[in-house]
Design a protein around this motif. Structure first.
Motif, PDB file in Angstrom:
ATOM      1  N   TYR A  66      24.732  31.371  53.000  1.00  0.00           N
ATOM      2  CA  TYR A  66      24.793  32.538  53.896  1.00  0.00           C
ATOM      3  C   TYR A  66      23.678  33.540  53.590  1.00  0.00           C
ATOM      4  O   TYR A  66      23.567  34.567  54.253  1.00  0.00           O
ATOM      5  CB  TYR A  66      26.137  33.255  53.744  1.00  0.00           C
ATOM      6  N   GLN A  67      22.895  33.276  52.532  1.00  0.00           N
ATOM      7  CA  GLN A  67      21.865  34.236  52.073  1.00  0.00           C
ATOM      8  C   GLN A  67      22.512  35.616  51.798  1.00  0.00           C
ATOM      9  O   GLN A  67      22.066  36.657  52.298  1.00  0.00           O
ATOM     10  CB  GLN A  67      20.745  34.353  53.116  1.00  0.00           C
ATOM     11  N   VAL A  68      23.552  35.548  50.992  1.00  0.00           N
ATOM     12  CA  VAL A  68      24.289  36.755  50.598  1.00  0.00           C
ATOM     13  C   VAL A  68      23.371  37.687  49.800  1.00  0.00           C
ATOM     14  O   VAL A  68      22.565  37.224  48.992  1.00  0.00           O
ATOM     15  CB  VAL A  68      25.518  36.356  49.746  1.00  0.00           C
ATOM     16  N   ASP A  69      23.491  39.013  50.048  1.00  0.00           N
ATOM     17  CA  ASP A  69      22.724  39.945  49.211  1.00  0.00           C
ATOM     18  C   ASP A  69      23.629  40.904  48.430  1.00  0.00           C
ATOM     19  O   ASP A  69      23.167  41.631  47.551  1.00  0.00           O
ATOM     20  CB  ASP A  69      21.737  40.760  50.061  1.00  0.00           C
ATOM     21  N   THR A  70      24.941  40.889  48.786  1.00  0.00           N
ATOM     22  CA  THR A  70      25.881  41.769  48.086  1.00  0.00           C
ATOM     23  C   THR A  70      27.222  41.049  47.884  1.00  0.00           C
ATOM     24  O   THR A  70      27.692  40.367  48.815  1.00  0.00           O
ATOM     25  CB  THR A  70      26.131  43.040  48.923  1.00  0.00           C
ATOM     26  N   ILE A  71      27.791  41.199  46.700  1.00  0.00           N
ATOM     27  CA  ILE A  71      29.114  40.621  46.440  1.00  0.00           C
ATOM     28  C   ILE A  71      30.083  41.747  46.065  1.00  0.00           C
ATOM     29  O   ILE A  71      29.785  42.556  45.166  1.00  0.00           O
ATOM     30  CB  ILE A  71      29.087  39.597  45.293  1.00  0.00           C
ATOM     31  N   TYR A  72      31.186  41.827  46.763  1.00  0.00           N
ATOM     32  CA  TYR A  72      32.309  42.677  46.353  1.00  0.00           C
ATOM     33  C   TYR A  72      33.310  41.736  45.698  1.00  0.00           C
ATOM     34  O   TYR A  72      33.974  40.945  46.370  1.00  0.00           O
ATOM     35  CB  TYR A  72      32.942  43.382  47.554  1.00  0.00           C
ATOM     36  N   HIS A  73      33.373  41.792  44.358  1.00  0.00           N
ATOM     37  CA  HIS A  73      34.127  40.792  43.609  1.00  0.00           C
ATOM     38  C   HIS A  73      35.521  41.315  43.265  1.00  0.00           C
ATOM     39  O   HIS A  73      35.722  41.989  42.264  1.00  0.00           O
ATOM     40  CB  HIS A  73      33.366  40.431  42.334  1.00  0.00           C
ATOM     41  N   LEU A  74      36.483  41.011  44.138  1.00  0.00           N
ATOM     42  CA  LEU A  74      37.851  41.511  43.980  1.00  0.00           C
ATOM     43  C   LEU A  74      38.802  40.473  43.393  1.00  0.00           C
ATOM     44  O   LEU A  74      39.932  40.795  43.029  1.00  0.00           O
ATOM     45  CB  LEU A  74      38.413  41.965  45.339  1.00  0.00           C
ATOM     46  N   ALA A  75      38.365  39.215  43.316  1.00  0.00           N
ATOM     47  CA  ALA A  75      39.274  38.155  42.857  1.00  0.00           C
ATOM     48  C   ALA A  75      39.696  38.419  41.417  1.00  0.00           C
ATOM     49  O   ALA A  75      38.852  38.665  40.547  1.00  0.00           O
ATOM     50  CB  ALA A  75      38.573  36.800  42.961  1.00  0.00           C
ATOM     51  N   GLY A  76      40.990  38.368  41.168  1.00  0.00           N
ATOM     52  CA  GLY A  76      41.470  38.594  39.794  1.00  0.00           C
ATOM     53  C   GLY A  76      42.975  38.718  39.761  1.00  0.00           C
ATOM     54  O   GLY A  76      43.619  38.899  40.797  1.00  0.00           O
ATOM     55  N   LEU A  77      43.530  38.608  38.556  1.00  0.00           N
ATOM     56  CA  LEU A  77      44.962  38.818  38.372  1.00  0.00           C
ATOM     57  C   LEU A  77      45.201  40.254  37.931  1.00  0.00           C
ATOM     58  O   LEU A  77      44.411  40.818  37.174  1.00  0.00           O
ATOM     59  CB  LEU A  77      45.496  37.866  37.293  1.00  0.00           C
ATOM     60  N   LEU A  78      46.316  40.845  38.374  1.00  0.00           N
ATOM     61  CA  LEU A  78      46.655  42.213  37.995  1.00  0.00           C
ATOM     62  C   LEU A  78      47.500  42.213  36.735  1.00  0.00           C
ATOM     63  O   LEU A  78      47.848  41.156  36.199  1.00  0.00           O
ATOM     64  CB  LEU A  78      47.361  42.913  39.154  1.00  0.00           C
ATOM     65  N   SER A  79      47.903  43.414  36.299  1.00  0.00           N
ATOM     66  CA  SER A  79      48.486  43.560  34.967  1.00  0.00           C
ATOM     67  C   SER A  79      49.785  42.807  34.750  1.00  0.00           C
ATOM     68  O   SER A  79      49.938  42.079  33.758  1.00  0.00           O
ATOM     69  CB  SER A  79      48.721  45.053  34.696  1.00  0.00           C
ATOM     70  N   ALA A  80      50.733  42.933  35.678  1.00  0.00           N
ATOM     71  CA  ALA A  80      52.037  42.301  35.440  1.00  0.00           C
ATOM     72  C   ALA A  80      51.919  40.782  35.504  1.00  0.00           C
ATOM     73  O   ALA A  80      52.406  40.059  34.631  1.00  0.00           O
ATOM     74  CB  ALA A  80      53.056  42.810  36.462  1.00  0.00           C
ATOM     75  N   LYS A  81      51.242  40.280  36.516  1.00  0.00           N
ATOM     76  CA  LYS A  81      51.035  38.831  36.638  1.00  0.00           C
ATOM     77  C   LYS A  81      50.228  38.312  35.448  1.00  0.00           C
ATOM     78  O   LYS A  81      50.477  37.223  34.934  1.00  0.00           O
ATOM     79  CB  LYS A  81      50.303  38.496  37.935  1.00  0.00           C
TER      80      LYS A  81
END
Ligand code: VAH
Length: 328
Positions: A66-81
């Motif tokens: 896609y020729q990405v130029d910006t990544i918003y990296h939200l993938a992750g586990l939260l505290s309780a999980k």
């Protein structure tokens, strides 16, 4: 023209962030990605990919396709999980971020990554928690966030990667259910108040935590990402704050609109996590460096949440009615 990849695009923040980014940069300029396939997304016209961020090769493929130029990296586990699956939490939160930073380094990408007040721990000052202070988190989630901040700063200083980060407080929103955090009570309570008139809160009434309404969080993220790079002097992660309140203060504010609403309290394992976090954050550095300021206080949050969530629940209710009728 910007081309943006959002990881964790169907999470609590990701969902609202994708909408905001598509409104700002154009729907086809924002690629949503999720770890597990979301069938109805695969059929729609907007760019969507299945991406496990622990797979660096797949991430690179998508960036190049896609020729990405910006990544918003939200993938992750939260505290309780994360406490329920520490290995997975470490793998996704740390190795996923490292992969994003590696690809950002090789492809000159700008990156946003959310840290959290979870970097702080029992020995951190609880009131007006400074930008630089003791960070001794008691959760694996918090440990991944401290590690992540150090990785961000390292890639920024050593390799010139333009990575920017915010230590987000608890986020309150109505468009998606929360995904396994300790501050989920501050979202669940609204659904319970509207649907059942009562809620059992999993922290004690006097538990006071830093919180932020989603519109403020999205505004902060976009403001940070669009600021001149020279203004971003903190490359680990900025303290950021809006409002702090206790569970019982939240209940009292809701009761101004729903006088019959009742709440009882049954603290569980998340109480210890909440007790390890600060109550009030000093975010003067973010306000000084790039002009952060919040909009929503507790009354404004409750008024807007109840109105918007009531409307959404009505709409969902009507849609499920139509769906049920179509079955007969
Ligand atoms: C959590 N909502 O509860 C997240 C956040 C400060 C809290 O990091 O895990």
């Amino acid at each position: 023209m910007k081309t943006i990849l959002v990881t964790g695009a169907r999470g609590q923040i990701g969902s609202d962030l994708v909408s905001a980014l598509r409104r700002r940069f154009g729907a086809t300029q924002v690629i949503e990605s999720t770890r597990k396939a979301v069938p109805h997304l695969e059929g729609n016209l907007l760019p969507y990919e299945v991406l496990d961020v622990t797979d660096e090769h797949r991430l690179q493929e998508i960036v190049e396709h896609y020729q990405v130029d910006t990544i918003y990296h939200l993938a992750g586990l939260l505290s309780a999980k994360g406490e329920q699956n520490p290995e997975l939490c470490w793998n996704i939160n740390v190795n996923g971020l490292k992969n994003v930073l590696q690809v950002a380094k090789s492809h000159q990408l700008r990156v946003f990554w959310p840290s959290s007040i979870a970097v702080f721990g029992p020995h951190t000052p609880k009131l007006d928690t400074p930008q630089i202070t003791v960070e001794d988190p008691s959760t694996v989630y918090g440990i991944t966030k401290v590690t992540g901040e150090l990785l961000c700063r390292y890639y920024a200083y050593q390799f010139g990667v333009d990575v920017r980060s915010l230590r987000l407080p608890g986020i309150i929103s109505y468009s998606t259910l929360p995904g396994g955090g300790t501050t989920d009570f501050a979202v669940e309570i609204f659904y319970a108040a509207l649907k059942y008139g009562t809620y059992t809160c999993f922290v004690r009434p006097e538990t006071r935590l830093p919180m932020m309404y989603m519109p403020d969080a999205i505004a902060a993220i976009l403001h940070l990402m669009e600021a001149d790079s020279a203004l971003i002097k903190v490359r680990s992660s900025y303290n950021i704050a809006a409002v702090s309140f206790s569970a019982e203060e939240l209940v009292a504010e809701i009761q101004k609109y729903l006088p019959e609403f009742t709440c009882d309290y049954a603290p569980d394992f998340r109480q210890a996590i909440a007790d390890s976090w600060p109550c009030v954050i000093d975010d003067s550095r973010a306000r000084a460096d790039w002009g952060w300021k919040h909009t929503y206080d507790l009354p404004a949050i409750v008024a807007d949440m109840l109105a918007k969530l009531d409307e959404r629940l009505m709409r969902v209710g009507q849609e499920s009615m139509v769906c049920a009728q179509s079955l007969f």
